[in-house]
Design a protein around this motif. Sequence first.
Motif, PDB file in Angstrom:
ATOM      1  N   ASN A  26       0.821  -1.212   0.000  1.00 15.93           N
ATOM      2  CA  ASN A  26       0.000   0.000   0.000  1.00 15.93           C
ATOM      3  C   ASN A  26       0.854   1.260   0.000  1.00 15.93           C
ATOM      4  OD1 ASN A  26       0.472  -1.219   2.694  1.00 15.93           O
ATOM      5  ND2 ASN A  26      -0.429   0.673   3.466  1.00 15.93           N
ATOM      6  N   ASP A  27       0.395   2.277  -0.712  1.00 11.23           N
ATOM      7  CA  ASP A  27       1.143   3.529  -0.844  1.00 11.23           C
ATOM      8  C   ASP A  27       1.016   4.421   0.387  1.00 11.23           C
ATOM      9  OD1 ASP A  27       1.754   2.694  -3.406  1.00 11.23           O
ATOM     10  OD2 ASP A  27       0.107   3.803  -4.328  1.00 11.23           O
ATOM     11  N   ILE A  28      -0.186   4.482   0.951  1.00 13.45           N
ATOM     12  CA  ILE A  28      -0.453   5.342   2.112  1.00 13.45           C
ATOM     13  C   ILE A  28      -0.154   4.568   3.390  1.00 13.45           C
ATOM     14  CG2 ILE A  28      -2.255   6.608   3.359  1.00 13.45           C
ATOM     15  CD1 ILE A  28      -3.631   6.988   0.597  1.00 13.45           C
ATOM     16  N   HIS A  29       0.616   5.177   4.275  1.00 18.62           N
ATOM     17  CA  HIS A  29       0.946   4.524   5.545  1.00 18.62           C
ATOM     18  C   HIS A  29      -0.311   4.453   6.417  1.00 18.62           C
ATOM     19  CE1 HIS A  29       3.417   3.064   8.775  1.00 18.62           C
ATOM     20  NE2 HIS A  29       2.981   4.019   9.582  1.00 18.62           N
ATOM     21  N   HIS A  83       4.114  15.613   8.859  1.00 17.47           N
ATOM     22  CA  HIS A  83       3.750  17.033   8.923  1.00 17.47           C
ATOM     23  C   HIS A  83       2.229  17.214   8.804  1.00 17.47           C
ATOM     24  CE1 HIS A  83       7.992  17.963   8.856  1.00 17.47           C
ATOM     25  NE2 HIS A  83       8.140  17.233   7.766  1.00 17.47           N
ATOM     26  N   GLN A  84       1.803  17.917   7.793  1.00 19.03           N
ATOM     27  CA  GLN A  84       0.374  18.212   7.606  1.00 19.03           C
ATOM     28  C   GLN A  84      -0.298  17.225   6.642  1.00 19.03           C
ATOM     29  OE1 GLN A  84      -1.045  20.749   9.386  1.00 19.03           O
ATOM     30  NE2 GLN A  84       0.976  20.953  10.329  1.00 19.03           N
ATOM     31  N   GLN A  85       0.288  16.054   6.491  1.00 16.43           N
ATOM     32  CA  GLN A  85      -0.244  15.111   5.504  1.00 16.43           C
ATOM     33  C   GLN A  85      -0.834  13.860   6.145  1.00 16.43           C
ATOM     34  OE1 GLN A  85       3.478  15.144   3.186  1.00 16.43           O
ATOM     35  NE2 GLN A  85       2.240  15.868   1.476  1.00 16.43           N
ATOM     36  N   CYS A  86      -1.431  14.041   7.320  1.00 16.69           N
ATOM     37  CA  CYS A  86      -2.127  12.958   8.015  1.00 16.69           C
ATOM     38  C   CYS A  86      -3.631  13.204   7.950  1.00 16.69           C
ATOM     39  CB  CYS A  86      -1.701  12.887   9.480  1.00 16.69           C
ATOM     40  SG  CYS A  86      -0.002  12.377   9.748  1.00 16.69           S
ATOM     41  N   ALA A  87      -4.392  12.138   8.024  1.00 16.48           N
ATOM     42  CA  ALA A  87      -5.852  12.227   8.056  1.00 16.48           C
ATOM     43  C   ALA A  87      -6.373  11.063   8.883  1.00 16.48           C
ATOM     44  CB  ALA A  87      -6.428  12.201   6.647  1.00 16.48           C
ATOM     45  N   VAL A  88      -7.667  11.111   9.197  1.00 21.70           N
ATOM     46  CA  VAL A  88      -8.287  10.038   9.974  1.00 21.70           C
ATOM     47  C   VAL A  88      -9.565   9.594   9.275  1.00 21.70           C
ATOM     48  CG1 VAL A  88      -9.478  11.703  11.484  1.00 21.70           C
ATOM     49  CG2 VAL A  88      -9.165   9.337  12.254  1.00 21.70           C
ATOM     50  N   LEU A  89      -9.792   8.288   9.272  1.00 21.89           N
ATOM     51  CA  LEU A  89     -11.032   7.739   8.730  1.00 21.89           C
ATOM     52  C   LEU A  89     -12.035   7.677   9.878  1.00 21.89           C
ATOM     53  CD1 LEU A  89     -12.372   6.509   6.188  1.00 21.89           C
ATOM     54  CD2 LEU A  89     -11.648   4.265   7.016  1.00 21.89           C
ATOM     55  N   TYR A  90     -12.945   8.631   9.886  1.00 21.55           N
ATOM     56  CA  TYR A  90     -13.945   8.705  10.960  1.00 21.55           C
ATOM     57  C   TYR A  90     -15.131   9.531  10.449  1.00 21.55           C
ATOM     58  CZ  TYR A  90     -16.089   9.088  15.521  1.00 21.55           C
ATOM     59  OH  TYR A  90     -16.977   8.999  16.571  1.00 21.55           O
ATOM     60  N   PRO A  91     -16.361   9.047  10.658  1.00 22.18           N
ATOM     61  CA  PRO A  91     -17.539   9.732  10.106  1.00 22.18           C
ATOM     62  C   PRO A  91     -17.981  10.963  10.901  1.00 22.18           C
ATOM     63  CG  PRO A  91     -18.236   7.796  11.311  1.00 22.18           C
ATOM     64  CD  PRO A  91     -16.718   7.785  11.327  1.00 22.18           C
ATOM     65  N   ALA A  92     -17.082  11.918  11.067  1.00 20.79           N
ATOM     66  CA  ALA A  92     -17.442  13.167  11.731  1.00 20.79           C
ATOM     67  C   ALA A  92     -18.329  13.992  10.796  1.00 20.79           C
ATOM     68  CB  ALA A  92     -16.175  13.947  12.091  1.00 20.79           C
ATOM     69  N   ASN A  93     -19.006  14.983  11.366  1.00 18.61           N
ATOM     70  CA  ASN A  93     -19.937  15.792  10.570  1.00 18.61           C
ATOM     71  C   ASN A  93     -19.260  16.493   9.395  1.00 18.61           C
ATOM     72  OD1 ASN A  93     -22.110  15.088  12.185  1.00 18.61           O
ATOM     73  ND2 ASN A  93     -21.803  16.796  13.586  1.00 18.61           N
ATOM     74  N   ASP A  94     -18.000  16.870   9.578  1.00 14.82           N
ATOM     75  CA  ASP A  94     -17.296  17.603   8.521  1.00 14.82           C
ATOM     76  C   ASP A  94     -16.402  16.698   7.666  1.00 14.82           C
ATOM     77  OD1 ASP A  94     -15.513  17.030  10.536  1.00 14.82           O
ATOM     78  OD2 ASP A  94     -14.503  18.984  10.500  1.00 14.82           O
ATOM     79  N   ALA A  95     -16.614  15.399   7.753  1.00 11.43           N
ATOM     80  CA  ALA A  95     -15.775  14.451   7.013  1.00 11.43           C
ATOM     81  C   ALA A  95     -16.049  14.522   5.515  1.00 11.43           C
ATOM     82  CB  ALA A  95     -16.005  13.030   7.518  1.00 11.43           C
ATOM     83  N   VAL A  96     -14.980  14.397   4.730  1.00  7.75           N
ATOM     84  CA  VAL A  96     -15.080  14.343   3.272  1.00  7.75           C
ATOM     85  C   VAL A  96     -15.433  12.915   2.865  1.00  7.75           C
ATOM     86  CG1 VAL A  96     -13.792  14.564   1.106  1.00  7.75           C
ATOM     87  CG2 VAL A  96     -13.401  16.201   2.966  1.00  7.75           C
ATOM     88  N   VAL A  97     -16.467  12.780   2.052  1.00 10.54           N
ATOM     89  CA  VAL A  97     -16.895  11.454   1.605  1.00 10.54           C
ATOM     90  C   VAL A  97     -15.931  10.939   0.541  1.00 10.54           C
ATOM     91  CG1 VAL A  97     -18.737  10.112   0.512  1.00 10.54           C
ATOM     92  CG2 VAL A  97     -19.315  11.972   2.090  1.00 10.54           C
ATOM     93  N   PRO A 118      -3.774  11.897   1.641  1.00 10.62           N
ATOM     94  CA  PRO A 118      -2.802  11.968   2.739  1.00 10.62           C
ATOM     95  C   PRO A 118      -1.663  10.975   2.522  1.00 10.62           C
ATOM     96  CG  PRO A 118      -4.633  10.584   3.385  1.00 10.62           C
ATOM     97  CD  PRO A 118      -4.941  11.083   1.997  1.00 10.62           C
ATOM     98  N   LYS A 119      -0.598  11.147   3.266  1.00 14.07           N
ATOM     99  CA  LYS A 119       0.496  10.174   3.236  1.00 14.07           C
ATOM    100  C   LYS A 119       0.361   9.185   4.386  1.00 14.07           C
ATOM    101  CE  LYS A 119       3.997  12.718   0.707  1.00 14.07           C
ATOM    102  NZ  LYS A 119       5.394  13.207   0.682  1.00 14.07           N
ATOM    103  N   CYS A 120      -0.443   9.570   5.383  1.00 17.49           N
ATOM    104  CA  CYS A 120      -0.651   8.727   6.565  1.00 17.49           C
ATOM    105  C   CYS A 120      -2.123   8.789   6.947  1.00 17.49           C
ATOM    106  CB  CYS A 120       0.229   9.231   7.708  1.00 17.49           C
ATOM    107  SG  CYS A 120       0.007   8.351   9.267  1.00 17.49           S
TER     108      CYS A 120
END
Length: 196
Positions: A26-29, A78-92, A103-105
């Motif tokens: 996988n490319d993304i950590h 750095h600023q290239q992390c994200a989280v998979l979580y269904p928050a109200n402002d989450a991008v689908v 993201p890279k991570c």
Amino acid sequence: MTRAYCLQCERPEKSCLCHLVTSVDNDIHIVILQHPLEVKQSKGSVTLLHQSLKNSQVIVGENFTDNIEVQRLLEHYHQQCAVLYPANDAVVLSVNNSNITRPKCLFILDGTWKKAYKMFMSNTWLQQLPHFTLENDIVGQYQIRKTTKKHALSSLEACCYALSVLEHQRDGENKYQAVLASFVEFNHFQLSFNPN
């Protein structure tokens, strides 16, 4: 008499799942933040996921605010992390959404919905990361654990579907389909221990 354990998957040899592992580069950590009560959960999908993804790691705990490994990851990416979580402002995450910043991570929360929510709320740094969520029409194959949540997926399924979109995997060439197929086999394998 003590049970013999597999040194690779750390499960009893009788329920060893190494034969189900499909190695994927996988490319993304992927960083799986696992609730402590999930570690010994025989029906959990994280062991299979982690063994299958070459670029992944598991960190166990509830509050990771002062976790040294998490701090290192945040600094490294750095600023290239994200989280998979269904928050109200989450991008689908959708193949039709061209505005997704890859993201890279990617952090994945592993636990029941209640535990994952508690982990998310107690880690304010997670709330400050970009959030991704999956489309609601994905049908999960998690037959061995029950939930009242509609469209609930295992950590393995959620991670594979997220990676498929983020890494622009085409249906016919999607390298994560093999991992998802192994997950279906994992369900059958687990059910074989409890025919009822």
